[in-house]
Design an enzyme around this catalytic site. Structure first.
Site, PDB file in Angstrom:
ATOM      1  N   ASN A   8      17.630  -5.136   3.122  1.00 12.19           N
ATOM      2  CA  ASN A   8      16.610  -3.931   2.934  1.00 12.19           C
ATOM      3  C   ASN A   8      16.229  -4.076   4.504  1.00 12.19           C
ATOM      4  O   ASN A   8      15.204  -4.573   5.040  1.00 12.19           O
ATOM      5  CB  ASN A   8      15.312  -4.425   1.995  1.00 12.19           C
ATOM      6  CG  ASN A   8      14.490  -3.401   2.016  1.00 12.19           C
ATOM      7  OD1 ASN A   8      14.715  -2.337   2.696  1.00 12.19           O
ATOM      8  ND2 ASN A   8      13.467  -3.343   1.057  1.00 12.19           N
ATOM      9  N   ARG A  86      19.779  -1.776   0.113  1.00 13.29           N
ATOM     10  CA  ARG A  86      18.773  -0.927  -0.531  1.00 13.29           C
ATOM     11  C   ARG A  86      18.966   0.307   0.663  1.00 13.29           C
ATOM     12  O   ARG A  86      18.731   0.329   1.830  1.00 13.29           O
ATOM     13  CB  ARG A  86      17.317  -1.442  -0.453  1.00 13.29           C
ATOM     14  CG  ARG A  86      16.490  -0.507  -0.871  1.00 13.29           C
ATOM     15  CD  ARG A  86      14.963  -0.851  -0.855  1.00 13.29           C
ATOM     16  NE  ARG A  86      14.080   0.276  -1.047  1.00 13.29           N
ATOM     17  CZ  ARG A  86      12.881   0.468  -0.640  1.00 13.29           C
ATOM     18  NH1 ARG A  86      12.556  -0.441   0.321  1.00 13.29           N
ATOM     19  NH2 ARG A  86      12.169   1.231  -1.047  1.00 13.29           N
ATOM     20  N   HIS A 175      11.504   4.443  -5.614  1.00 13.19           N
ATOM     21  CA  HIS A 175      11.213   3.177  -6.524  1.00 13.19           C
ATOM     22  C   HIS A 175      11.991   3.099  -7.797  1.00 13.19           C
ATOM     23  O   HIS A 175      11.753   2.385  -8.436  1.00 13.19           O
ATOM     24  CB  HIS A 175       9.849   3.139  -6.959  1.00 13.19           C
ATOM     25  CG  HIS A 175       8.397   2.881  -6.023  1.00 13.19           C
ATOM     26  ND1 HIS A 175       7.451   3.627  -6.361  1.00 13.19           N
ATOM     27  CD2 HIS A 175       8.531   2.234  -4.989  1.00 13.19           C
ATOM     28  CE1 HIS A 175       6.579   3.039  -5.170  1.00 13.19           C
ATOM     29  NE2 HIS A 175       7.254   2.463  -4.335  1.00 13.19           N
ATOM     30  N   ARG A 236      -1.387   6.765   1.361  1.00 12.60           N
ATOM     31  CA  ARG A 236      -1.024   8.180   1.027  1.00 12.60           C
ATOM     32  C   ARG A 236      -2.079   8.638   0.144  1.00 12.60           C
ATOM     33  O   ARG A 236      -2.272   8.120  -0.826  1.00 12.60           O
ATOM     34  CB  ARG A 236       0.517   8.052   0.573  1.00 12.60           C
ATOM     35  CG  ARG A 236       1.485   7.644   1.588  1.00 12.60           C
ATOM     36  CD  ARG A 236       2.824   7.618   1.067  1.00 12.60           C
ATOM     37  NE  ARG A 236       3.545   6.184   1.427  1.00 12.60           N
ATOM     38  CZ  ARG A 236       4.330   5.779   0.730  1.00 12.60           C
ATOM     39  NH1 ARG A 236       4.715   6.271  -0.347  1.00 12.60           N
ATOM     40  NH2 ARG A 236       4.775   4.644   1.116  1.00 12.60           N
ATOM     41  N   CYS A 279      -5.721  -3.532  -2.289  1.00 11.09           N
ATOM     42  CA  CYS A 279      -6.880  -3.359  -3.634  1.00 11.09           C
ATOM     43  C   CYS A 279      -7.497  -4.629  -3.592  1.00 11.09           C
ATOM     44  O   CYS A 279      -8.651  -4.639  -4.350  1.00 11.09           O
ATOM     45  CB  CYS A 279      -5.661  -3.384  -4.757  1.00 11.09           C
ATOM     46  SG  CYS A 279      -6.315  -3.017  -6.281  1.00 11.09           S
ATOM     47  N   ARG A 280      -7.116  -5.798  -3.257  1.00 11.42           N
ATOM     48  CA  ARG A 280      -7.847  -6.879  -3.596  1.00 11.42           C
ATOM     49  C   ARG A 280      -9.281  -7.077  -2.853  1.00 11.42           C
ATOM     50  O   ARG A 280     -10.249  -7.361  -3.111  1.00 11.42           O
ATOM     51  CB  ARG A 280      -7.198  -8.201  -2.882  1.00 11.42           C
ATOM     52  CG  ARG A 280      -6.892  -9.308  -3.657  1.00 11.42           C
ATOM     53  CD  ARG A 280      -5.928 -10.342  -3.193  1.00 11.42           C
ATOM     54  NE  ARG A 280      -4.846  -9.637  -2.383  1.00 11.42           N
ATOM     55  CZ  ARG A 280      -3.866 -10.219  -1.980  1.00 11.42           C
ATOM     56  NH1 ARG A 280      -3.629 -11.448  -2.258  1.00 11.42           N
ATOM     57  NH2 ARG A 280      -2.928  -9.463  -1.465  1.00 11.42           N
ATOM     58  N   GLY A 326       2.436  -5.249  -6.909  1.00 16.03           N
ATOM     59  CA  GLY A 326       1.289  -5.945  -6.355  1.00 16.03           C
ATOM     60  C   GLY A 326       0.021  -5.677  -7.073  1.00 16.03           C
ATOM     61  O   GLY A 326      -0.697  -6.725  -7.516  1.00 16.03           O
ATOM     62  N   ILE A 327      -0.446  -4.361  -7.223  1.00 16.07           N
ATOM     63  CA  ILE A 327      -1.438  -4.226  -8.027  1.00 16.07           C
ATOM     64  C   ILE A 327      -1.292  -4.222  -9.469  1.00 16.07           C
ATOM     65  O   ILE A 327      -2.263  -4.675 -10.169  1.00 16.07           O
ATOM     66  CB  ILE A 327      -1.993  -2.554  -7.697  1.00 16.07           C
ATOM     67  CG1 ILE A 327      -2.238  -2.614  -6.078  1.00 16.07           C
ATOM     68  CG2 ILE A 327      -3.285  -2.404  -8.363  1.00 16.07           C
ATOM     69  CD1 ILE A 327      -2.582  -1.130  -5.814  1.00 16.07           C
ATOM     70  N   ASN A 330      -1.151  -7.628 -10.690  1.00 11.29           N
ATOM     71  CA  ASN A 330      -2.360  -8.764 -10.518  1.00 11.29           C
ATOM     72  C   ASN A 330      -3.861  -8.015 -10.614  1.00 11.29           C
ATOM     73  O   ASN A 330      -4.723  -9.050 -11.060  1.00 11.29           O
ATOM     74  CB  ASN A 330      -2.265  -9.150  -8.721  1.00 11.29           C
ATOM     75  CG  ASN A 330      -1.325  -9.815  -8.768  1.00 11.29           C
ATOM     76  OD1 ASN A 330      -1.131 -11.088  -9.170  1.00 11.29           O
ATOM     77  ND2 ASN A 330      -0.147  -9.401  -7.942  1.00 11.29           N
TER      78      ASN A 330
HETATM   79  P1  AMP Z   1       3.052  -4.580  -3.210  1.00 13.90           P
HETATM   80  O1  AMP Z   1       3.385  -3.405  -2.187  1.00 13.90           O
HETATM   81  O2  AMP Z   1       3.792  -4.491  -4.216  1.00 13.90           O
HETATM   82  O3  AMP Z   1       3.245  -5.896  -2.379  1.00 13.90           O
HETATM   83  O4  AMP Z   1       1.708  -4.574  -3.490  1.00 13.90           O
HETATM   84  C1  AMP Z   1       0.582  -4.651  -2.431  1.00 13.90           C
HETATM   85  C2  AMP Z   1      -0.793  -4.292  -2.931  1.00 13.90           C
HETATM   86  O5  AMP Z   1      -0.893  -5.284  -4.154  1.00 13.90           O
HETATM   87  C3  AMP Z   1      -1.859  -4.605  -1.941  1.00 13.90           C
HETATM   88  O6  AMP Z   1      -2.776  -3.425  -2.407  1.00 13.90           O
HETATM   89  C4  AMP Z   1      -2.413  -5.745  -2.774  1.00 13.90           C
HETATM   90  O7  AMP Z   1      -3.844  -5.703  -2.590  1.00 13.90           O
HETATM   91  C5  AMP Z   1      -2.374  -5.804  -4.372  1.00 13.90           C
HETATM   92  N1  AMP Z   1      -2.644  -7.140  -4.709  1.00 13.90           N
HETATM   93  C6  AMP Z   1      -1.815  -7.940  -4.424  1.00 13.90           C
HETATM   94  N2  AMP Z   1      -2.460  -9.333  -5.210  1.00 13.90           N
HETATM   95  C7  AMP Z   1      -3.617  -8.685  -5.805  1.00 13.90           C
HETATM   96  C8  AMP Z   1      -4.571  -9.082  -6.590  1.00 13.90           C
HETATM   97  N3  AMP Z   1      -4.587 -10.667  -7.056  1.00 13.90           N
HETATM   98  N4  AMP Z   1      -5.418  -8.371  -7.064  1.00 13.90           N
HETATM   99  C9  AMP Z   1      -5.450  -7.172  -6.801  1.00 13.90           C
HETATM  100  N5  AMP Z   1      -4.588  -6.572  -6.045  1.00 13.90           N
HETATM  101  C10 AMP Z   1      -3.577  -7.153  -5.570  1.00 13.90           C
END
Ligand code: AMP
Length: 393
Positions: A8, A86, A175, A236, A279-280, A326-327, A330
């Site tokens: 990728n 990719r 995606h 975005r 988000c975390r 990720g969001i 989690n």
């Molecule tokens: P990705 O692009 O799929 O890696 O996702 C990244 C996003 O997932 C970011 O906004 C992170 O803050 C969110 N993320 C990862 N772990 C957590 C968690 N435990 N709680 C909330 N958001 C998370």
């Protein structure tokens, strides 16, 4: 062994993974990054642990040499039997994964106007990998291909016809690899044949998109000609009134480039919160009473819920809503808040199941009786390897 090397390639980074499909294992994965900075570096994760290799030169060719070196060191080089790449944009040329030859390279090049930042980098990765593995088959897997099944009423913008006919201005969606993977997994979790499912797939990472998948085929999606349309994302804006461009230009004197930069890099969760695109971090800030973080998360979940309801239209019924990325995988808060807006579709959250579903687990988070909301861990590398194998067999 038949292992697939998944590549990728970005403009200044190269992500890779070595996938063994027979045992569903990721043997090795890594990232070569800062490729044009003073100290380019290659990080590799494998059963042997984490390894950091300093690259002695800048650029993608050196990154590929580094990857070859690591494969050799770990005695894995001779196992590689195919390479899956990719590619972000396949326009209307590519409706599925395709074995790469000179004509395919040219068609990916022809799609550069649709993805001027991504496709040139993807081509660079293909070029370097073909030099490194000249005797192996290479396959391109497109982010857009899965959405080529959308009907015209879903992919056309209400713009003058010639903008589509002559310039390809339409919705393509992105995606695709992730949406396809998680919907296949969801059908298994539901115990139904994929052909009989009506699923809404919400990929929520730094980029966010939602897709209506009927019988395994994409019938509508939130991203458009570019990945800016649709949901609120990390940086975005997602959907907005196109006249805002003119307003910003007239009131602030911004150029088109400035507007585009703000919409892509300074908006979304980061823009509303004024704090972060993560988000975390926003959830932590919200818990401490940060008004911007609270609002950003509220706008994010409300927009998402509206889109879930909209995706019910092409599906006719919703068997399951999938949270991934990720969001999605989690954030209990985002899932709970989003479902709280969706009583109209009959979703009833099970707080205990929701609380337990973190860190790559897959399963339902709703009570029995209504449509199911599922958390499904995505695995784009594995899907790329699967599709590479499918094309070659
Ligand atoms: P990705 O692009 O799929 O890696 O996702 C990244 C996003 O997932 C970011 O906004 C992170 O803050 C969110 N993320 C990862 N772990 C957590 C968690 N435990 N709680 C909330 N958001 C998370």
């Amino acid at each position: 062994m038949h292992d697939t090397l998944v590549i990728n390639c970005g403009s200044s980074s190269l992500k890779f993974a070595l996938i063994r499909l027979s045992s569903q294992e990721t043997l090795l994965s890594g990232l070569a990054e800062k490729l044009f900075e003073a100290e380019p570096v290659l990080t590799v994760k494998s059963a042997a642990g984490k390894q950091v290799v300093k690259l002695s030169e800048q650029g993608h060719a050196e990154a590929m040499r580094g990857i070859l070196g690591v494969l050799q060191e770990q005695d894995l080089l001779s196992q590689v039997s195919s390479v899956g790449h990719r590619v972000v944009h396949g326009g209307e040329f590519f409706k599925s994964a395709t074995r790469i030859d000179a004509a395919v390279v040219q068609a990916i090049r022809d799609c550069i106007p649709l993805a001027p930042l991504h496709n040139p980098a993807n081509l660079l990765g293909i070029e370097e990998a073909m030099k490194a593995f000249p005797d192996l088959p290479h396959v391109a897997i497109f982010d857009t291909a899965f959405h080529q099944t959308m009907p015209e009423q879903a992919y056309r913008y209400a713009l003058p016809d010639n903008l589509y006919q002559e310039h390809g201005v339409r919705r393509y969606g992105f995606h695709g690899t992730s949406h396809q993977y998680v919907t296949q997994q969801a059908a298994k979790l539901l115990g139904k044949p994929l052909e009989d499912t009506c699923l809404v797939s919400a990929h929520l990472g730094n980029g966010c998109s939602i897709t209506a998948v009927k019988g395994g085929q994409s019938v509508d999606t939130s991203m458009g000609m570019t990945p800016l349309e649709g949901l609120v994302m990390g940086t975005r804006s997602g959907d907005l009134d196109p006249n805002i461009h003119l307003f910003l230009s007239q009131t602030l004197g911004w150029t088109l480039e400035q507007v585009t930069n703000v919409l892509n890099k300074k908006s979304g969760l980061l823009g509303i919160s004024g704090l972060s695109n993560d988000c975390r971090e926003l959830e932590e800030a919200k818990n401490q009473g940060h008004a911007g973080a609270t609002l950003a998360l509220e706008v994010f979940c409300y927009r998402l819920a509206k889109y879930v309801a909209a995706m019910a239209v092409p599906l006719g019924r919703v068997d399951a809503l999938i949270f991934t990325g990720g969001i999605g995988e989690n954030s209990r808060f985002v899932r709970e808040k989003t479902l709280s807006h969706l009583g109209i579709l009959g979703f009833h959250l099970d707080p205990e199941k929701n609380a337990g579903m973190v860190g790559g687990q897959s399963g339902p988070i709703t009570r029995e009786g209504g449509p199911v909301a599922l958390v499904v861990g995505t695995n784009e590398e594995r899907m790329i390897a699967l599709q590479t194998r499918e094309v070659l067999s």
